[in-house]
Design an enzyme around this catalytic site. Sequence first.
Site, short mmCIF file in Angstrom:
data_model
loop_
_atom_site.label_atom_id
_atom_site.label_comp_id
_atom_site.label_asym_id
_atom_site.label_seq_id
_atom_site.Cartn_x
_atom_site.Cartn_y
_atom_site.Cartn_z
N GLN A 1 -106.10 -45.33 -61.08
CA GLN A 1 -105.76 -44.87 -59.73
C GLN A 1 -104.57 -43.93 -59.85
OE1 GLN A 1 -105.48 -45.68 -56.13
NE2 GLN A 1 -103.48 -44.70 -56.16
N THR A 2 -104.63 -42.81 -59.15
CA THR A 2 -103.45 -41.94 -59.17
C THR A 2 -103.34 -41.09 -57.91
OG1 THR A 2 -102.24 -40.26 -60.41
CG2 THR A 2 -104.62 -40.09 -60.46
N ARG A 3 -102.07 -40.76 -57.57
CA ARG A 3 -101.83 -39.82 -56.46
C ARG A 3 -100.98 -38.66 -56.96
NH1 ARG A 3 -96.63 -42.50 -55.39
NH2 ARG A 3 -95.83 -40.55 -54.57
N HIS B 1 -100.16 -35.95 -66.29
CA HIS B 1 -99.39 -35.36 -67.39
C HIS B 1 -99.74 -36.11 -68.67
CE1 HIS B 1 -97.40 -33.07 -64.37
NE2 HIS B 1 -96.95 -34.16 -63.75
N HIS C 1 -99.72 -39.96 -68.70
CA HIS C 1 -100.87 -40.59 -68.04
C HIS C 1 -102.09 -40.56 -68.95
CE1 HIS C 1 -98.50 -38.86 -64.60
NE2 HIS C 1 -98.46 -40.15 -64.36
N GLY D 1 -99.72 -49.87 -63.58
CA GLY D 1 -98.55 -49.48 -64.37
C GLY D 1 -97.26 -49.92 -63.71
N ARG D 2 -96.21 -49.17 -63.99
CA ARG D 2 -94.91 -49.48 -63.43
C ARG D 2 -94.87 -49.02 -61.97
NH1 ARG D 2 -90.26 -46.89 -62.61
NH2 ARG D 2 -88.33 -48.02 -63.02
N ASP D 3 -94.33 -49.84 -61.09
CA ASP D 3 -94.11 -49.47 -59.69
C ASP D 3 -95.38 -48.93 -59.02
OD1 ASP D 3 -92.59 -49.21 -57.40
OD2 ASP D 3 -91.94 -47.18 -57.86
N HIS D 4 -96.45 -49.67 -59.14
CA HIS D 4 -97.74 -49.24 -58.58
C HIS D 4 -97.64 -49.06 -57.07
CE1 HIS D 4 -102.20 -49.02 -58.94
NE2 HIS D 4 -102.13 -49.36 -57.66
N ALA D 5 -98.08 -47.91 -56.57
CA ALA D 5 -98.06 -47.59 -55.13
C ALA D 5 -96.69 -47.86 -54.51
CB ALA D 5 -99.15 -48.36 -54.39
N ARG E 1 -89.83 -22.06 -24.89
CA ARG E 1 -90.24 -22.58 -23.58
C ARG E 1 -90.94 -21.50 -22.76
NH1 ARG E 1 -89.42 -27.50 -21.55
NH2 ARG E 1 -88.44 -28.97 -22.97
N ARG F 1 -90.54 -33.19 -23.76
CA ARG F 1 -89.63 -32.70 -24.82
C ARG F 1 -90.27 -32.92 -26.18
NH1 ARG F 1 -83.89 -32.16 -23.03
NH2 ARG F 1 -83.67 -33.18 -21.02
N ALA G 1 -83.83 -30.74 -29.07
CA ALA G 1 -84.48 -31.79 -29.88
C ALA G 1 -83.65 -33.08 -29.87
CB ALA G 1 -84.71 -31.29 -31.31
S1 PPS Z 1 -85.79 -29.86 -25.72
O1 PPS Z 1 -85.17 -31.11 -25.23
O2 PPS Z 1 -85.52 -29.69 -27.14
O3 PPS Z 1 -87.22 -29.81 -25.43
O4 PPS Z 1 -85.07 -28.69 -24.93
P1 PPS Z 1 -85.19 -27.10 -25.21
O5 PPS Z 1 -86.61 -26.70 -25.35
O6 PPS Z 1 -84.29 -26.75 -26.33
O7 PPS Z 1 -84.70 -26.43 -23.89
C1 PPS Z 1 -83.39 -26.50 -23.58
C2 PPS Z 1 -82.99 -25.34 -22.68
O8 PPS Z 1 -83.56 -25.53 -21.39
C3 PPS Z 1 -82.55 -25.45 -20.37
N1 PPS Z 1 -82.67 -26.69 -19.55
C4 PPS Z 1 -82.36 -27.96 -19.93
N2 PPS Z 1 -81.81 -28.48 -21.05
C5 PPS Z 1 -81.63 -29.81 -21.10
N3 PPS Z 1 -81.98 -30.67 -20.13
C6 PPS Z 1 -82.54 -30.19 -18.98
N4 PPS Z 1 -82.91 -31.04 -18.03
C7 PPS Z 1 -82.76 -28.79 -18.86
N5 PPS Z 1 -83.28 -28.00 -17.90
C8 PPS Z 1 -83.23 -26.74 -18.34
C9 PPS Z 1 -81.25 -25.19 -21.06
O9 PPS Z 1 -80.98 -23.85 -20.80
C10 PPS Z 1 -81.51 -25.37 -22.54
O10 PPS Z 1 -81.10 -24.25 -23.30
P2 PPS Z 1 -79.91 -24.27 -24.37
O11 PPS Z 1 -80.09 -23.00 -25.14
O12 PPS Z 1 -80.06 -25.48 -25.24
O13 PPS Z 1 -78.67 -24.27 -23.57
#
Ligand code: PPS
Length: 569
Positions: A193-195, A199, A202, A287-291, A433, A447, A474
């Site tokens: 078995q290999t992933r 070399h 093996h 072998g050693r540390d399988h999976a 956006r 989001r 994010a």
């Molecule tokens: S996320 O959470 O990552 O999906 O947000 P993003 O796509 O980066 O969008 C953020 C920009 O949208 C404006 N904006 C808001 N931000 C945060 N919360 C709320 N409720 C909101 N409404 C509008 C805001 O201008 C953010 O832009 P940046 O450049 O971050 O200031």
Amino acid sequence: MSISNLAPIPELYVSYESAQKLKVEAGDLPSWDLTPRQICDLELLMNGGFNPLKGFLDQADYDSVVERMRLEDGTLWPMPITLDVSTEFADKIEIGQDIALRDQEGVILGTMTVTSRWEPDKHREAEKVFGADDLAHPAVYYLHHTAGRIYLGGPVTGIQPPVHYDFRARRDTPNELRAYFRKLGWRRIVAFQTRNPLHRAHQELTFRAAREAQANLLIHPVVGMTKPGDVDHFTRVRCYEAVLDKYPQATTTMSLLNLAMRMAGPREAVWHGLIRKNHGCTHFIVGRDHAGPGKNSAGEDFYGPYDAQELFRQHQDEIGIEMVDFRHMVYVQERAQYEPADEIEEGVTVLNISGTELRRRLAEGLEIPEWFSFPEVVSELRKTRPARSKQGFTVFFTGLSGSGKSTIANAVMVKLMEMGGRPVTLLDGDVVRKHLSSELGFSKEHRDINIRRIGYVASEITKNGGIAICAPIAPYSATRRGVREMIEAYGAFCEVHVATPLEECEKRDRKGLYKLAREGKIKEFTGISDPYEAPETPELRVDTTGIDVDNCAQQVILKLEQMGLIAGR
Ligand code: PPS
């Protein structure tokens, strides 16, 4: 025990005529679109690879497998094979009802009679099956963040196998392999078995195993799902094909296995043994540390290096396949050959290149010696893993609104364009956006969709050798981790936390949004009325308070250079 009778094993498929009829009837059933992992599981359920399972586990079997590695009737089975679905879908399903199981193009592969529906205790599943409820374990992460909340169980009726367009001639069902062995008169077969690419170590290990077991050799690589970050299976299969002619053709064969691995170490080894037994093998190399899943969040190994061998040994008779166990193989320079590490006397020169070291050498375009691998394999690997300074990568800025993400991102973009060599794309929050996510708002769900879209585009850019610079807020760690995984499959991911404190962002209030948020005129505003989970271990953290943009951008460029992504002059 060590002679295979090679009689066909039961499959779950109905006859061709019944399948044609069933396909039409199943068109009216509630249908579940299978995830990539479920497609792998279903294929092995239907073709007998998971024999004696007759479908996805029901609750009684699931509980029993989780707790004691056995089905309710006592049969050894270490891995919960479950159909995880969304609450929404589960709510629509009555017990006793049939559902259609479709692949991602909507083709019906089979049906399942739902005999059981429950909400599993995922913490318990993680502890018992994977040994720890730790998100650093890829299967535990999957369990909590990818798998649906509800499990459905019941017997499956097979209509047709999933279609594979790649390496068709190299894929075999258990019965096809059994027939092949029968035809060639092979009665003792040892499976490897290999992933990973093969070399020289093996190759030596498989040669020795075949000699020791006086058996023919089946190289049986997994091409379904392996550990995130592994070499993709297209490259690996090309590597396997390149070394196949170094094996005696009359005694060795290779077949691809569409298994979705869980990286569950000891339990996984037992499962792999059962699967190979179903494929007609009599011996199995562990072998050693399988999976092994790598390190846990405390930086320690999840399992001991020989735990898998230990558990396999305890259950060997029940699995019905003999283990060929190996210690770690290392290269002895004086004798110019590979030997098991525990059989080597003191005083000789032992050479070894770990997986991490190999990745480093490939990443930095350094030499990979002939004693370690075959030139054909190295050349395939270099094609897919060019040196880091030639690969695509993603710089992912995250931080509060107004923290300075876009400004730094723009400066970094310009600097990278000035250097040249790779195309650069900026996926700024506001721009995305407008063009990709114009219908989305700011709920957690929206989001997350927004970030996953950005991640997807960035991963495509990275895959094709470009540089993606992302600058959304994010706010959620789990989503950022998902994006990281998506991208790291193709190139480096550099997360930059723009950690400008909330007070400073609010004081700047460049777009006047904080004021509106405080007045309640904008709802769910990050930092004010919505959460921001700061990254714990980003590649880089910058705070723009009192520092000019150019300096921050310079820190990012230095980081990229340090990561080997930008070649020095
Ligand atoms: S996320 O959470 O990552 O999906 O947000 P993003 O796509 O980066 O969008 C953020 C920009 O949208 C404006 N904006 C808001 N931000 C945060 N919360 C709320 N409720 C909101 N409404 C509008 C805001 O201008 C953010 O832009 P940046 O450049 O971050 O200031």
